[in-house]
Design a protein around this motif. Structure first.
Motif, PDB file in Angstrom:
ATOM      1  N   HIS A   1       0.960  -1.327  -0.083  1.00 55.01           N
ATOM      2  CA  HIS A   1      -0.052   0.021   0.170  1.00 55.01           C
ATOM      3  C   HIS A   1       0.832   1.256   0.164  1.00 55.01           C
ATOM      4  O   HIS A   1       0.547   2.235  -0.804  1.00 55.01           O
ATOM      5  CB  HIS A   1      -0.846  -0.044   1.220  1.00 55.01           C
ATOM      6  CG  HIS A   1      -1.733   1.037   1.177  1.00 55.01           C
ATOM      7  ND1 HIS A   1      -2.671   1.335   0.293  1.00 55.01           N
ATOM      8  CD2 HIS A   1      -1.806   2.322   2.068  1.00 55.01           C
ATOM      9  CE1 HIS A   1      -3.352   2.636   0.593  1.00 55.01           C
ATOM     10  NE2 HIS A   1      -2.839   2.923   1.712  1.00 55.01           N
TER      11      HIS A   1
ATOM     12  N   LYS B   1       3.737   1.469  -1.265  1.00 58.57           N
ATOM     13  CA  LYS B   1       4.626   1.583  -2.349  1.00 58.57           C
ATOM     14  C   LYS B   1       3.592   2.090  -3.460  1.00 58.57           C
ATOM     15  O   LYS B   1       3.838   3.082  -4.490  1.00 58.57           O
ATOM     16  CB  LYS B   1       4.980   0.153  -2.944  1.00 58.57           C
ATOM     17  CG  LYS B   1       5.401   0.299  -4.429  1.00 58.57           C
ATOM     18  CD  LYS B   1       6.189  -1.139  -4.609  1.00 58.57           C
ATOM     19  CE  LYS B   1       4.975  -2.134  -5.005  1.00 58.57           C
ATOM     20  NZ  LYS B   1       5.471  -3.602  -5.618  1.00 58.57           N
ATOM     21  N   TRP B   2       2.081   1.779  -3.638  1.00 66.44           N
ATOM     22  CA  TRP B   2       1.058   2.155  -4.429  1.00 66.44           C
ATOM     23  C   TRP B   2       0.869   3.701  -4.175  1.00 66.44           C
ATOM     24  O   TRP B   2       0.845   4.377  -5.218  1.00 66.44           O
ATOM     25  CB  TRP B   2      -0.176   1.460  -4.286  1.00 66.44           C
ATOM     26  CG  TRP B   2      -1.264   1.874  -4.947  1.00 66.44           C
ATOM     27  CD1 TRP B   2      -1.417   1.405  -6.165  1.00 66.44           C
ATOM     28  CD2 TRP B   2      -2.144   2.916  -4.649  1.00 66.44           C
ATOM     29  NE1 TRP B   2      -2.567   2.379  -6.624  1.00 66.44           N
ATOM     30  CE2 TRP B   2      -2.953   3.132  -5.781  1.00 66.44           C
ATOM     31  CE3 TRP B   2      -2.391   3.619  -3.615  1.00 66.44           C
ATOM     32  CZ2 TRP B   2      -4.010   3.814  -5.848  1.00 66.44           C
ATOM     33  CZ3 TRP B   2      -3.389   4.829  -3.745  1.00 66.44           C
ATOM     34  CH2 TRP B   2      -4.506   4.648  -4.942  1.00 66.44           C
ATOM     35  N   ARG B   3       0.868   4.128  -2.971  1.00 64.78           N
ATOM     36  CA  ARG B   3       0.620   5.746  -2.679  1.00 64.78           C
ATOM     37  C   ARG B   3       1.751   6.530  -3.066  1.00 64.78           C
ATOM     38  O   ARG B   3       1.786   7.516  -3.708  1.00 64.78           O
ATOM     39  CB  ARG B   3       0.638   5.822  -1.357  1.00 64.78           C
ATOM     40  CG  ARG B   3      -0.658   5.435  -0.620  1.00 64.78           C
ATOM     41  CD  ARG B   3      -0.534   5.590   1.099  1.00 64.78           C
ATOM     42  NE  ARG B   3      -0.622   7.169   1.272  1.00 64.78           N
ATOM     43  CZ  ARG B   3      -0.324   7.652   2.511  1.00 64.78           C
ATOM     44  NH1 ARG B   3       0.048   6.971   3.416  1.00 64.78           N
ATOM     45  NH2 ARG B   3      -0.073   8.912   2.585  1.00 64.78           N
TER      46      ARG B   3
ATOM     47  N   LYS C   1       3.785   5.339  -5.823  1.00 69.69           N
ATOM     48  CA  LYS C   1       3.623   5.390  -7.370  1.00 69.69           C
ATOM     49  C   LYS C   1       2.648   6.234  -8.117  1.00 69.69           C
ATOM     50  O   LYS C   1       2.862   6.944  -9.006  1.00 69.69           O
ATOM     51  CB  LYS C   1       3.374   3.754  -7.612  1.00 69.69           C
ATOM     52  CG  LYS C   1       3.411   3.467  -8.919  1.00 69.69           C
ATOM     53  CD  LYS C   1       2.876   2.082  -9.333  1.00 69.69           C
ATOM     54  CE  LYS C   1       1.497   2.303  -9.559  1.00 69.69           C
ATOM     55  NZ  LYS C   1       0.677   0.751  -9.856  1.00 69.69           N
ATOM     56  N   ALA C   2       1.363   6.309  -7.330  1.00 69.35           N
ATOM     57  CA  ALA C   2       0.403   6.817  -8.018  1.00 69.35           C
ATOM     58  C   ALA C   2       0.803   8.166  -8.362  1.00 69.35           C
ATOM     59  O   ALA C   2       0.453   8.666  -9.726  1.00 69.35           O
ATOM     60  CB  ALA C   2      -0.897   7.074  -6.956  1.00 69.35           C
ATOM     61  N   PRO C   3       1.486   9.394  -7.328  1.00 70.79           N
ATOM     62  CA  PRO C   3       1.734  10.522  -8.071  1.00 70.79           C
ATOM     63  C   PRO C   3       2.691  10.781  -9.179  1.00 70.79           C
ATOM     64  O   PRO C   3       2.725  11.499  -9.861  1.00 70.79           O
ATOM     65  CB  PRO C   3       2.006  11.362  -6.709  1.00 70.79           C
ATOM     66  CG  PRO C   3       2.597  10.351  -5.975  1.00 70.79           C
ATOM     67  CD  PRO C   3       1.527   9.167  -6.094  1.00 70.79           C
TER      68      PRO C   3
ATOM     69  N   LEU D   1       3.348   8.268 -11.308  1.00 72.19           N
ATOM     70  CA  LEU D   1       2.844   7.930 -12.931  1.00 72.19           C
ATOM     71  C   LEU D   1       1.891   8.978 -13.173  1.00 72.19           C
ATOM     72  O   LEU D   1       1.802   9.298 -14.478  1.00 72.19           O
ATOM     73  CB  LEU D   1       1.830   6.509 -12.323  1.00 72.19           C
ATOM     74  CG  LEU D   1       1.183   6.038 -13.628  1.00 72.19           C
ATOM     75  CD1 LEU D   1       2.412   5.764 -14.951  1.00 72.19           C
ATOM     76  CD2 LEU D   1       0.282   4.923 -13.134  1.00 72.19           C
ATOM     77  N   SER D   2       1.200   9.690 -12.188  1.00 71.81           N
ATOM     78  CA  SER D   2       0.294  10.680 -12.720  1.00 71.81           C
ATOM     79  C   SER D   2       1.250  11.963 -13.210  1.00 71.81           C
ATOM     80  O   SER D   2       0.660  12.258 -14.494  1.00 71.81           O
ATOM     81  CB  SER D   2      -0.580  11.258 -11.468  1.00 71.81           C
ATOM     82  OG  SER D   2      -1.362  12.391 -12.046  1.00 71.81           O
TER      83      SER D   2
ATOM     84  N   GLU E   1       2.255  10.704 -16.837  1.00 75.30           N
ATOM     85  CA  GLU E   1       1.228  10.577 -17.918  1.00 75.30           C
ATOM     86  C   GLU E   1       1.047  12.157 -18.237  1.00 75.30           C
ATOM     87  O   GLU E   1       0.697  12.312 -19.398  1.00 75.30           O
ATOM     88  CB  GLU E   1      -0.171  10.056 -17.131  1.00 75.30           C
ATOM     89  CG  GLU E   1      -0.123   8.657 -16.854  1.00 75.30           C
ATOM     90  CD  GLU E   1      -1.336   8.139 -16.056  1.00 75.30           C
ATOM     91  OE1 GLU E   1      -1.633   6.983 -16.040  1.00 75.30           O
ATOM     92  OE2 GLU E   1      -1.903   9.004 -15.355  1.00 75.30           O
TER      93      GLU E   1
END
Length: 254
Positions: free
Chosen positions: A95, A97-99, A101-103, A105-106, A109
């Motif tokens: 979790h 790591k996901w938090r 990664k999200a910004p 990756l955003s 993009e």
């Protein structure tokens, strides 16, 4: 439209009056302070002003508490940016790591506009910068590619070790083997981005060594033979020779 204090007063009075009519709470608005609350408007305006004052005061208190927090956060961010890269302990769980990664990756993009032709050089440039700080580049690969690279590296290590042992004392037999090995592993014309220098650097061998040069020449001659058209007549034999190594190729006899 009524001002907020009048709206609050009317809604509250309606709710009280319904309870009185239903005789649910045993209320009688004609007694005590009932007439004052149900018929006088000034008290309700005072209540609204008081509520607004309390809300404003709490907003100011919250802002006062958040200002040091924001400054502290910015200080921590500045400290992280200023320090050198180091190998820490990684993320606590998936979790976390996901938090993280999200910004990231955003942002990728957004700045690449989800165009792979833009995303790839951005990531390549980032990796090149991080490699200066000790990034293990193999760790950023997918599991499948990581396994493939591990296999390739093991093969390269084995070949390099074998070559190193054989070149310590060259014999006719070892020279033949080295020429054949270089011929088999030599980069092909389809791999134009891989040079002879790159090949030798990977295997840690001298690109001017005779077995290397002969091996590459051998492979070139072999490739030319494969490009020939037409059947080979019965009894004909194609021989590609380099130094004392020979490769034979027979075509289908027609």
């Amino acid at each position: 439209m009524d001002d907020p204090s009048t709206y609050m007063m009317n809604k509250t009075r309606e709710a009280i009056q319904r309870k009185v009519n239903d005789n649910e709470w045993g209320l009688d608005c004609s007694l005590g302070a009932g007439p004052f609350f149900m018929e006088t408007d000034d008290y309700w305006k005072y209540l609204w002003v008081y509520a607004e004052s309390e809300i404003s005061k709490r907003k100011l208190e919250a802002a006062a508490r958040s200002t040091p927090a924001r400054k502290g956060h910015q200080t921590r961010v500045d400290t992280v940016i200023a320090k050198e890269w180091e190998r820490g302990n990684g993320f606590k769980d998936a979790h976390e790591k996901w938090r993280a990664k999200a910004p990231v990756l955003s942002a990728l993009e957004q700045y690449s506009q989800k165009d792979m032709a833009k995303a790839e050089p951005i990531l390549c440039s980032i990796i090149s910068e991080l490699s200066k700080g000790g990034l293990r580049e193999e760790e950023i690969l997918s599991d499948k590619t990581k396994q493939k690279m591990a296999t390739v590296n093991a093969m390269i290590g084995s070949a390099s070790s074998l070559i190193n042992q054989m070149t310590k004392k060259l014999t006719l037999k070892s020279t033949r083997l080295l020429i054949g090995l270089c011929a088999m592993l030599a980069p092909q014309p389809t791999n134009a981005d891989v040079s002879m220098r790159d090949f030798c650097d990977v295997l840690n061998i001298n690109r001017k060594a005779k077995y290397v040069v002969d091996g590459f020449d051998n492979r070139d001659e072999y490739n030319k033979f494969l490009e020939l058209d037409g059947p080979i007549q019965v009894g004909e034999q194609a021989v590609v020779e380099a130094a004392t190594a020979r490769w034979y190729q027979w075509r289908e006899i027609r």
